[in-house]
Write a protein that holds these residues in place. Sequence first.
Motif, mmCIF file in Angstrom:
data_model
loop_
_atom_site.group_PDB
_atom_site.id
_atom_site.type_symbol
_atom_site.label_atom_id
_atom_site.label_comp_id
_atom_site.label_asym_id
_atom_site.label_seq_id
_atom_site.Cartn_x
_atom_site.Cartn_y
_atom_site.Cartn_z
ATOM 1 N N HIS A 257 44.259 34.983 42.293
ATOM 2 C CA HIS A 257 43.064 34.442 41.620
ATOM 3 C C HIS A 257 41.990 34.033 42.631
ATOM 4 O O HIS A 257 40.794 34.261 42.409
ATOM 5 C CB HIS A 257 43.438 33.241 40.748
ATOM 6 C CG HIS A 257 43.967 33.629 39.403
ATOM 7 N ND1 HIS A 257 43.162 34.017 38.356
ATOM 8 C CD2 HIS A 257 45.238 33.704 38.933
ATOM 9 C CE1 HIS A 257 43.906 34.304 37.294
ATOM 10 N NE2 HIS A 257 45.185 34.124 37.619
ATOM 11 N N SER A 261 38.225 35.656 42.940
ATOM 12 C CA SER A 261 36.986 34.894 42.744
ATOM 13 C C SER A 261 35.919 35.277 43.783
ATOM 14 O O SER A 261 34.756 34.948 43.625
ATOM 15 C CB SER A 261 37.274 33.386 42.824
ATOM 16 O OG SER A 261 37.466 32.988 44.179
ATOM 17 N N HIS A 371 36.013 26.432 42.961
ATOM 18 C CA HIS A 371 36.749 27.179 41.934
ATOM 19 C C HIS A 371 38.182 26.683 41.749
ATOM 20 O O HIS A 371 38.990 27.351 41.103
ATOM 21 C CB HIS A 371 36.736 28.674 42.263
ATOM 22 C CG HIS A 371 35.403 29.308 42.041
ATOM 23 N ND1 HIS A 371 34.373 29.210 42.947
ATOM 24 C CD2 HIS A 371 34.907 30.020 40.996
ATOM 25 C CE1 HIS A 371 33.309 29.843 42.483
ATOM 26 N NE2 HIS A 371 33.609 30.338 41.296
#
Length: 486
Positions: A257, A261, A371
């Motif tokens: 992930h 991003s 994030h």
Amino acid sequence: MCRELRTPAIDSNHAEDKFSMTREATISKAEAYFDSGAFKADLAHLVAIPTESQSPDRAETLLTYIETEMRPLLESLGFTCRALNHPKAKAPFLFAERIEDRSMPTIFGYGHGDVVRGLDKNWSEGLSPWILTERDKRWYGRGVVDNKGQHLINIAGLRAVLETRGKLGFNAKYLIEMGEEVGSPGLRELCHEQRDLLAADVLIASDGPRLNAERPTIFLGSRGVITFDMTITARQGGHHSGNWGGLLSDPAIQLAHALASITSPTGQIRIHEWVPKELPAAVRRVLTDCEVDGGPDGPSIDLEWGEPGLTPAEQVFGWCSFDVLAMKAGVSETPVNAVPPSAWARCQLRFVVGVDPGEVLPALRRHLDRHGFSMVQISEGGDELFNATRLDPEDAWVTWVAASLAKTTGKQPAILPNIGGSLPNDIFSELLNLRTIWVPHSYPGCSQHAPNEHLPVAIAREGLAMMAGLYWDLGTGHTPPLDRGS
Ligand SMILES: [Zn+2]
């Protein structure tokens, strides 16, 4: 025994006619040297010296190349040579200069005589890294393009001018190093310490590939590169996925992930500090007629990948690219039923002028924290950081050199603001404050650094003619103005 370039038998009837004082005569001399087989023999001789700088027991060989090959060769052309030592370097640098008149332009040449490992066992049947072999209009051998062939072409071009004009008509300085393939240790420090000795106006040197095999090319700098690791260490050791899956965070998923991003699903970089504010108009202009083509053996380009709206040439020569070079979690060779304790990825950003290299990792840190990926550790990957450089593609010297190459070859050269790969070009452009104009004598499919490194014969011959013509033109007194003393 003194080393000099082999001389082809020259028809002495031509020696006296006025043709012998011209640009054409210079190019003909260079071509005669090539066509007689003498250039091939000289290159074969250099290729036979296994100057593998990555191998610890080649120190003597590195010194041999400098002292028994390059020094006598350059001295035979009227250069004054001296070895320059730096404690970080494995072998001395050879510095050669031929000063004719300080008011004339001083052209700085650079080459490296070291090569990557031969990888002897992996070459195709009948080929060896240390025996130059011709096959299918190509010369095979370690260093034929990276970089022995390239600097030999340039030195032979200088000789052709000297034989025709009796002088160069400009000042020449030449630096040859023997550690480029191990990151040029000491080069930066040496150029800083010796910047008065090395002072010049323009770098004209040869390394790297042309845009493609057919098209003469000029490049003006290189992309920068920064390599770094992203790691998540969640805990000591793996834990059974049946008993613990769902209870323990999975670092492999988290890292996937975090990486996702950084770009869009199609590779568009989403960290704005990692890309330039814009593609300069001059860069766009010179790239309009440049087509990226890896040749018949090259991969096909994924047009939807990267920054939307850019042509392939703008993508690789005008923009930045991010890649994950390697990644690992768990025991990838023999997977086990466990939540992995950690995950790791080695990442790389290639960047152009306009990106602040000192901001790349701090910007990543901020991005990841924003994030929700503060568990990702960032560390530098160990490779030397290269800065991005680029001479203005519309600089008068660039246009002038391009015109010279066009005159010799009848082809419009490709002008690349920088190559996609990386060179320590900032040593020359920033530290020595030189305009940097590279004229490569290789092509993208040359297999440099791999088995079967080769130089297409046509590129070598055309390169020799181009350099003879270019060096001739540099001595005519009609070069663009210099901005000395700035
Ligand atoms: Zn190399």
